[in-house]
Design a protein around this motif. Structure first.
Motif, mmCIF file in Angstrom:
data_model
loop_
_atom_site.group_PDB
_atom_site.id
_atom_site.type_symbol
_atom_site.label_atom_id
_atom_site.label_comp_id
_atom_site.label_asym_id
_atom_site.label_seq_id
_atom_site.Cartn_x
_atom_site.Cartn_y
_atom_site.Cartn_z
ATOM 1 N N ALA A 27 -9.218 9.745 -6.320
ATOM 2 C CA ALA A 27 -8.665 8.743 -5.827
ATOM 3 C C ALA A 27 -7.914 7.790 -6.110
ATOM 4 N N ASP B 73 -13.153 11.379 -3.211
ATOM 5 C CA ASP B 73 -12.962 10.832 -4.240
ATOM 6 C C ASP B 73 -13.896 11.535 -5.407
ATOM 7 N N GLY C 212 0.658 -1.144 0.021
ATOM 8 C CA GLY C 212 0.018 0.089 0.025
ATOM 9 C C GLY C 212 0.871 1.095 -0.051
ATOM 10 N N ARG D 137 -6.269 4.029 -6.233
ATOM 11 C CA ARG D 137 -6.929 2.524 -6.067
ATOM 12 C C ARG D 137 -5.976 1.581 -6.225
ATOM 13 N N THR D 138 -6.060 0.562 -5.615
ATOM 14 C CA THR D 138 -5.350 -0.810 -5.768
ATOM 15 C C THR D 138 -6.203 -1.892 -5.325
ATOM 16 N N ASP D 139 -6.453 -2.823 -5.966
ATOM 17 C CA ASP D 139 -7.129 -3.969 -5.608
ATOM 18 C C ASP D 139 -8.621 -3.635 -5.101
ATOM 19 N N GLY D 140 -9.421 -2.488 -5.962
ATOM 20 C CA GLY D 140 -10.371 -2.104 -5.506
ATOM 21 C C GLY D 140 -10.672 -1.060 -4.322
ATOM 22 N N ARG D 141 -9.544 -0.965 -3.546
ATOM 23 C CA ARG D 141 -9.684 0.040 -2.428
ATOM 24 C C ARG D 141 -8.774 1.162 -2.516
ATOM 25 N N GLN D 142 -9.251 2.447 -2.198
ATOM 26 C CA GLN D 142 -8.688 3.601 -2.022
ATOM 27 C C GLN D 142 -7.500 3.586 -1.048
ATOM 28 N N ILE D 143 -6.094 3.755 -1.582
ATOM 29 C CA ILE D 143 -5.078 3.757 -0.779
ATOM 30 C C ILE D 143 -4.235 5.248 -0.813
ATOM 31 N N THR E 97 -4.934 9.963 -2.421
ATOM 32 C CA THR E 97 -5.677 11.040 -3.009
ATOM 33 C C THR E 97 -4.763 11.691 -3.597
#
Length: 457
Positions: free
Chosen positions: A131, A116, A70, A133-139, A141
């Protein structure tokens, strides 16, 4: 609002009022267009700024890579200082890269961390959060910023220009409306001046409707109809004056003769009494004539009206007018025959109808004048007949026209008003005067409605 409307000055001319109305309507229309234009321009400028923010955010996102744990890494490239200006990069809520900016702008960017596709305004700048994102989650901004000074300046210039243009358009509309209305009202001014000229000289010309706009053609037609009615009224007044003069001529001449006869030499008491009685009788006849012609024959009053004053005994009236004919030659013999009859007309009016007929009969008769009366199914017919030369058939209606006579060379200087007056009075009572066919002389018939029988109490 009514009080304010009364206080506002209003133009005194129709041209000014129409121009003011056009100015007000144009002001509302231009104000609406100006407002709509500036709102649309503001929306377009803001959309342009938002598009620039999204484009920069997408470009920065291409330089950011995320590790499996992350962690965000920003790949620096040569000459990307322009791209990095006005950009904040956050890992979670931690700022890992920021530009040189004042504290309020950085605080606004920090407030967008973790958001976002969110916009925010701060002073003269606009910010956008996107945003990572990686693997569908926001890490992380990315926050981009652009100055809105240029857009605000453009919007201000557009607002001032549109308002100035609107004021210029209003001035042009007002002047154009004044000129157009003045040109459109020119025919009305010409008609007004023409009417003033005609009223001053008393011309018989009319406005007409040819070569005029539809509205003015209708106005001209209505004015012509009004002038025709006024002319008819004046004609009736002149005719009434002439009829009064015609009817008053005989009693007035008798009064003058009696006065002159009294003044010419001394008279006995009996002779003076007779002259005074004759003068009084002539004066009473003049009073009755004036009352009959000025009151009973006025339009709308009705002659008789069905009251007790509006009925008489025809035979008595015939005998009354016959007694006024002086006896002896050269006056012909006047005979009254026939039964009764009760026409719906006052006695004074019936006398005025019969008097000119009897005068004509005595003037043209050879030896005999006959007055008769009889009832019909729907009225009463009184006739005045003589044994004179008669009236040609082709002049049966012409002699009832004011100023017309059957034989202008007969030596009689009358104005030709007696028969028209008799017919007008008879028609005013609901009847008529006609020339009946007869083998010898002339016979005029007075046809009048009959009064209903009086109820027996």
């Amino acid at each position: 609002m009514p009080t304010l409307r009364r206080r506002l000055p209003r133009p005194s001319t129709l041209r000014g009022r129409l121009a003011l109305l056009a100015l007000l309507l144009s002001a509302i229309w231009i104000a609406g267009l100006t407002l709509a234009f500036n709102l649309i321009l503001h929306h377009l400028l803001q959309d342009q700024a938002d598009q620039q923010l999204r484009t920069r955010a997408a470009a920065i996102a291409a330089t950011v890579s995320a590790a499996p744990d992350g962690t965000l890494t920003v790949q620096e490239a040569a000459g990307d200082s322009v791209l990095d200006s006005g950009v904040w990069i956050y890992q979670g809520t931690e700022n890992i890269e920021q530009p040189s900016a004042d504290g309020s702008l950085t605080a606004s960017a920090d407030a967008l961390a973790g958001q976002d596709q969110r916009y925010a305004d701060s002073g003269g700048s606009r910010l956008y959060a996107d945003a990572v994102r990686t693997d569908g989650r926001q890490i992380g901004t990315i926050v981009t910023q652009v100055s809105t000074d240029a857009y605000t300046y453009t919007a201000g210039i557009a607002l001032v220009g549109s308002v100035a243009l609107g004021m210029l358009l209003l001035g042009c509309v007002y002047l154009a409306t004044l000129l157009a209305v003045r040109r459109a009202m020119r025919p009305v001014s010409e008609m007004s001046a023409d009417a003033a000229r005609r009223s001053a000289v008393g011309t018989a010309e009319r406005f007409g409707s040819a070569d005029r706009p539809a509205e003015l053609a209708e106005l001209g037609t209505n004015l012509d109809a009004l002038l025709d009615r006024i002319t008819a009224l004046l004609h009736d007044e002149r005719r009434l004056t002439a009829e009064l003069s015609h009817e008053l001529r005989n009693p007035l001449a008798r009064m003058c003769a009696e006065v002159e006869w009294l003044r010419s030499r001394p008279r006995s008491a009996e002779q003076q009494h007779d002259s005074h009685a004759a003068i009084a009788e002539a004066a009473e006849r003049m009073r009755v004539i004036c009352q009959t012609l000025l009151t009973d024959t006025r339009p709308g009053l009705g002659i008789g009206g069905g009251s007790g004053v509006g009925r008489c005994q025809a035979a008595e009236v015939l005998r009354t007018v016959a007694r006024r004919v002086p006896p002896g030659p050269p006056t012909p013999t006047v005979t009254v025959i026939g039964g009764g009859g009760t026409p719906v007309v006052p006695p004074a009016v019936l006398e005025r109808i019969l008097s000119p007929l009897l005068d004509n009969a005595c003037r043209y008769a050879v030896e005999q004048v006959t007055l008769a009366c009889h009832e019909t199914a729907d009225g009463v017919v009184l006739s005045v007949a003589d044994d004179g030369p008669g009236v040609p058939a082709d002049l049966a209606e012409e002699i009832f026209r004011a100023g017309s006579r059957a034989d202008p060379a007969d030596g009689h200087s009358g104005p030709g008003l007696g028969l028209p007056l008799a017919r007008r009075l008879a028609r005013g009572a609901g009847g008529d005067v006609v020339l009946a066919r007869t083998p010898i002389g002339a016979r005029f018939e007075v046809r009048l409605p009959r009064a209903a029988a009086m109820p027996v109490s």
